[in-house]
Motif scaffolding. Sequence first.
Motif, PDB file in Angstrom:
ATOM      1  N   ARG A  13       0.828  -1.206   0.000  1.00 20.90           N
ATOM      2  CA  ARG A  13       0.000   0.000   0.000  1.00 20.90           C
ATOM      3  C   ARG A  13       0.867   1.263   0.000  1.00 20.90           C
ATOM      4  O   ARG A  13       0.628   2.201  -0.769  1.00 20.90           O
ATOM      5  N   GLY A  14       1.892   1.300   0.875  1.00 22.05           N
ATOM      6  CA  GLY A  14       2.755   2.470   0.956  1.00 22.05           C
ATOM      7  C   GLY A  14       3.537   2.703  -0.320  1.00 22.05           C
ATOM      8  O   GLY A  14       3.658   3.840  -0.799  1.00 22.05           O
ATOM      9  N   ASP A  15       4.067   1.630  -0.917  1.00 18.17           N
ATOM     10  CA  ASP A  15       4.853   1.774  -2.144  1.00 18.17           C
ATOM     11  C   ASP A  15       3.983   2.211  -3.320  1.00 18.17           C
ATOM     12  O   ASP A  15       4.398   3.060  -4.128  1.00 18.17           O
ATOM     13  N   LEU A  16       2.787   1.636  -3.448  1.00 15.18           N
ATOM     14  CA  LEU A  16       1.907   2.028  -4.549  1.00 15.18           C
ATOM     15  C   LEU A  16       1.438   3.470  -4.390  1.00 15.18           C
ATOM     16  O   LEU A  16       1.420   4.237  -5.368  1.00 15.18           O
ATOM     17  N   PHE A  17       1.066   3.855  -3.163  1.00 11.00           N
ATOM     18  CA  PHE A  17       0.619   5.233  -2.930  1.00 11.00           C
ATOM     19  C   PHE A  17       1.769   6.217  -3.160  1.00 11.00           C
ATOM     20  O   PHE A  17       1.576   7.288  -3.738  1.00 11.00           O
ATOM     21  N   GLY A  18       2.977   5.833  -2.714  1.00 11.93           N
ATOM     22  CA  GLY A  18       4.145   6.677  -2.965  1.00 11.93           C
ATOM     23  C   GLY A  18       4.412   6.849  -4.446  1.00 11.93           C
ATOM     24  O   GLY A  18       4.723   7.954  -4.921  1.00 11.93           O
ATOM     25  N   GLY A  19       4.286   5.761  -5.212  1.00 10.52           N
ATOM     26  CA  GLY A  19       4.511   5.826  -6.656  1.00 10.52           C
ATOM     27  C   GLY A  19       3.499   6.703  -7.363  1.00 10.52           C
ATOM     28  O   GLY A  19       3.848   7.495  -8.248  1.00 10.52           O
ATOM     29  N   VAL A  20       2.218   6.569  -6.963  1.00 10.88           N
ATOM     30  CA  VAL A  20       1.167   7.397  -7.579  1.00 10.88           C
ATOM     31  C   VAL A  20       1.389   8.867  -7.261  1.00 10.88           C
ATOM     32  O   VAL A  20       1.285   9.737  -8.145  1.00 10.88           O
ATOM     33  N   THR A  21       1.699   9.164  -6.002  1.00 11.68           N
ATOM     34  CA  THR A  21       1.919  10.552  -5.600  1.00 11.68           C
ATOM     35  C   THR A  21       3.126  11.142  -6.332  1.00 11.68           C
ATOM     36  O   THR A  21       3.083  12.289  -6.807  1.00 11.68           O
ATOM     37  N   ALA A  22       4.202  10.362  -6.421  1.00 12.69           N
ATOM     38  CA  ALA A  22       5.405  10.837  -7.113  1.00 12.69           C
ATOM     39  C   ALA A  22       5.121  11.077  -8.600  1.00 12.69           C
ATOM     40  O   ALA A  22       5.663  12.007  -9.204  1.00 12.69           O
ATOM     41  N   ALA A  23       4.249  10.248  -9.200  1.00 17.14           N
ATOM     42  CA  ALA A  23       3.897  10.437 -10.614  1.00 17.14           C
ATOM     43  C   ALA A  23       3.107  11.722 -10.813  1.00 17.14           C
ATOM     44  O   ALA A  23       3.319  12.459 -11.788  1.00 17.14           O
ATOM     45  N   VAL A  24       2.205  12.006  -9.871  1.00 22.25           N
ATOM     46  CA  VAL A  24       1.410  13.239  -9.956  1.00 22.25           C
ATOM     47  C   VAL A  24       2.315  14.461  -9.867  1.00 22.25           C
ATOM     48  O   VAL A  24       2.133  15.454 -10.586  1.00 22.25           O
ATOM     49  N   VAL A  25       3.314  14.396  -8.975  1.00 25.54           N
ATOM     50  CA  VAL A  25       4.264  15.500  -8.848  1.00 25.54           C
ATOM     51  C   VAL A  25       5.147  15.601 -10.086  1.00 25.54           C
ATOM     52  O   VAL A  25       5.489  16.699 -10.547  1.00 25.54           O
ATOM     53  N   ALA A  26       5.526  14.450 -10.652  1.00 28.35           N
ATOM     54  CA  ALA A  26       6.488  14.428 -11.754  1.00 28.35           C
ATOM     55  C   ALA A  26       5.907  14.943 -13.067  1.00 28.35           C
ATOM     56  O   ALA A  26       6.632  15.524 -13.884  1.00 28.35           O
ATOM     57  N   LEU A  27       4.602  14.737 -13.293  1.00 33.70           N
ATOM     58  CA  LEU A  27       4.011  15.081 -14.595  1.00 33.70           C
ATOM     59  C   LEU A  27       4.215  16.545 -14.975  1.00 33.70           C
ATOM     60  O   LEU A  27       4.766  16.835 -16.051  1.00 33.70           O
ATOM     61  N   PRO A  28       3.779  17.503 -14.154  1.00 31.72           N
ATOM     62  CA  PRO A  28       3.994  18.906 -14.556  1.00 31.72           C
ATOM     63  C   PRO A  28       5.470  19.271 -14.641  1.00 31.72           C
ATOM     64  O   PRO A  28       5.860  20.077 -15.505  1.00 31.72           O
ATOM     65  N   MET A  29       6.316  18.683 -13.772  1.00 32.38           N
ATOM     66  CA  MET A  29       7.737  18.996 -13.806  1.00 32.38           C
ATOM     67  C   MET A  29       8.370  18.474 -15.087  1.00 32.38           C
ATOM     68  O   MET A  29       9.201  19.152 -15.709  1.00 32.38           O
ATOM     69  N   ALA A  30       8.009  17.265 -15.497  1.00 29.09           N
ATOM     70  CA  ALA A  30       8.576  16.678 -16.713  1.00 29.09           C
ATOM     71  C   ALA A  30       8.194  17.506 -17.940  1.00 29.09           C
ATOM     72  O   ALA A  30       9.022  17.757 -18.825  1.00 29.09           O
ATOM     73  N   LEU A  31       6.932  17.931 -18.000  1.00 30.28           N
ATOM     74  CA  LEU A  31       6.494  18.768 -19.122  1.00 30.28           C
ATOM     75  C   LEU A  31       7.242  20.101 -19.118  1.00 30.28           C
ATOM     76  O   LEU A  31       7.713  20.570 -20.174  1.00 30.28           O
ATOM     77  N   ALA A  32       7.370  20.707 -17.924  1.00 27.81           N
ATOM     78  CA  ALA A  32       8.045  22.011 -17.821  1.00 27.81           C
ATOM     79  C   ALA A  32       9.516  21.896 -18.211  1.00 27.81           C
ATOM     80  O   ALA A  32      10.039  22.742 -18.950  1.00 27.81           O
ATOM     81  N   PHE A  33      10.188  20.861 -17.737  1.00 21.18           N
ATOM     82  CA  PHE A  33      11.608  20.705 -18.042  1.00 21.18           C
ATOM     83  C   PHE A  33      11.824  20.362 -19.517  1.00 21.18           C
ATOM     84  O   PHE A  33      12.808  20.789 -20.123  1.00 21.18           O
ATOM     85  N   GLY A  34      10.930  19.566 -20.083  1.00 21.00           N
ATOM     86  CA  GLY A  34      11.064  19.243 -21.502  1.00 21.00           C
ATOM     87  C   GLY A  34      10.950  20.475 -22.374  1.00 21.00           C
ATOM     88  O   GLY A  34      11.737  20.681 -23.304  1.00 21.00           O
ATOM     89  N   VAL A  35       9.955  21.326 -22.060  1.00 18.50           N
ATOM     90  CA  VAL A  35       9.775  22.569 -22.824  1.00 18.50           C
ATOM     91  C   VAL A  35      10.947  23.509 -22.581  1.00 18.50           C
ATOM     92  O   VAL A  35      11.484  24.119 -23.515  1.00 18.50           O
ATOM     93  N   ALA A  36      11.385  23.640 -21.320  1.00 19.13           N
ATOM     94  CA  ALA A  36      12.479  24.563 -20.994  1.00 19.13           C
ATOM     95  C   ALA A  36      13.786  24.149 -21.668  1.00 19.13           C
ATOM     96  O   ALA A  36      14.584  25.011 -22.068  1.00 19.13           O
ATOM     97  N   SER A  37      14.012  22.858 -21.826  1.00 20.25           N
ATOM     98  CA  SER A  37      15.271  22.393 -22.426  1.00 20.25           C
ATOM     99  C   SER A  37      15.339  22.663 -23.917  1.00 20.25           C
ATOM    100  O   SER A  37      16.424  22.727 -24.491  1.00 20.25           O
ATOM    101  N   GLY A  38      14.181  22.799 -24.557  1.00 20.36           N
ATOM    102  CA  GLY A  38      14.163  22.984 -26.001  1.00 20.36           C
ATOM    103  C   GLY A  38      13.926  21.695 -26.756  1.00 20.36           C
ATOM    104  O   GLY A  38      13.774  21.702 -27.980  1.00 20.36           O
ATOM    105  N   ALA A  39      13.874  20.565 -26.041  1.00 23.91           N
ATOM    106  CA  ALA A  39      13.653  19.279 -26.702  1.00 23.91           C
ATOM    107  C   ALA A  39      12.174  18.957 -26.848  1.00 23.91           C
ATOM    108  O   ALA A  39      11.813  18.044 -27.597  1.00 23.91           O
ATOM    109  N   GLY A  40      11.298  19.671 -26.119  1.00 28.58           N
ATOM    110  CA  GLY A  40       9.863  19.441 -26.219  1.00 28.58           C
ATOM    111  C   GLY A  40       9.325  18.666 -25.037  1.00 28.58           C
ATOM    112  O   GLY A  40      10.063  17.961 -24.345  1.00 28.58           O
TER     113      GLY A  40
END
Length: 563
Positions: A13-40
């Motif tokens: 339960r803890g590992d799955l909840f941690g993974g889901v929460t980390a994915a929610v945090v990662a999504l906007p950051m990944a999009l922002a970093f991809g755009v900021a880098s110039g690679a998309g």
Amino acid sequence: MRIFNEIRFDNLRGDLFGGVTAAVVALPMALAFGVASGAGPAAGLYGAVLVGLFAALFGSTPTLISEPTGPMTVVMTAVIANLVATNPEQGLAMAFTVVMMAGVFQIILGLLRFGKYVTLMPYTVVSGFMTGIGLIMIILQLGPFLGQATPAGGVLGTLRSLPDLVIQVDPAEAGLALMTLALILFFPKRLKTYLPPQLLALVLGTLISLLLLDGSDLRRIGEIPTGLPTIQMPVFSAEQWRLMLVDALVLAVLGCIDALLTSVIAESLTRKEHDSNKELIGQGLGNLASGLCGGIAGAGATMGTVVNIQSGARSALSGITRALILLVVVLWAAGLTSQIPLAVLAGIAFKVGLDIIDWSFLKRAHRVSLRAAMIMYGVIALTVFVDLIWAVAVGVFVANVLTIDRLSRLQSRSVRAIQHPGEHENLTLDAQAVLERADGRILLFTLGGPLIFGLAKAIARQHAVLEDHEVLILDFSEVPILGVSSSLALEKLVLEDLDAGRQVLIAGAEGDVRQRLDRLGITARLPADQVVSSMQEALVRAEALLAASPRPVPLIKPEAVVA
């Protein structure tokens, strides 16, 4: 060494909840970093999926979350800009090759067991470097933050164009960026556990842009290709080979530092040790896979890791879960992100830049040490306005030189030349008695602490002022390390005394110190009974040598005789 990271199912339960929460945090950051880098944005998502998956599978820190980070994105932005400018057709493909090369370098560093050395940098240099990277990210986001494309020329180009950016500001996009930044800055801390402010800003900013600003000509992400990524075969250019090699080394070293520092944080939170070398191999495999699939480089991410642990994660299952959730977004749900305004991503990236800056040390560096503050400010300036490599190289060089100078001055106090009993308060009563009977004919050279190269001058200086002796004793009892420069200075000192017909004794040399003296041939030049285990033995032997060759009685001149 185990091949796979620690994957357990007793904390499902803890590992799955941690993974889901980390994915929610990662999504906007990944999009922002991809755009900021110039690679998309797609490159940011691929990087988040692949670096995170391979690092979770093959790394060593069970709860570490790996993905594109602010520092890595800053370097990646410069790499892409330089390579695309010099080779518009293949520049982006070459940038992905640089990511692959960086992964290979990280694997090599791990296999060579260099993990424990990667983070051995002065804090002033690390702080200045990270603050400089934070400033670079903020400066590069000024264009998108104000509703325009990032000007050409990197940091200097953006600063030169700043008046035009302000004059031509797009109110709608600037308003969205400010709203995003304010929401993340002032979001209540107690709610962050349940709802990441970055995700709320992403959703809220997108809804406002669609419902209230639909008529505005806002710049948006656009369609992200769904499905499996296209394999990016390595692209090499003979002219750019050296530049690519240097860029890969910078990415690799920065990724190692970023990942291992985050691993230390994870270790302190979970009390579970990690293997630095194995972690580097996992990070390297992640970056190799990311570059091969058209993703940007990544490393251990502090925010994602802390969120993962606080959500209950205890094994690498959380990192794998997070990667698989993001993979679902990449394969089937990427179309949902097409309406996200670039200004919202700029606001998120701007906040990341603010977080990277080491505000705590900036506030008190001048109180801790003026030298430390100057080094930090110098590294910041070099990082922002010159070059990342030069910033680290110059910072480490200056910091080490100042440290060595300070250690040398401190250690030089332990190099003492003693001829009379009152010259050193720590001598035993027996030693003082021997020196008193010798009446200056014995020169006792006490050496303490590690004899680094900065002490060679102190050794020569002490011996030069005390040439009037018949027996020299070198006491190594308190010396754990004997450097090459200091050992050569001692060799010169011994040879000078032997050539002058004086006796030399060595006391207390053991282990590595004795091996160094043996390899230089110093001990071979002395009789076996003049290399002893303690200073007291040396003093007894010295007294015996003096007794065997008594001091000659000076001749009395005839005119001095009284009739």
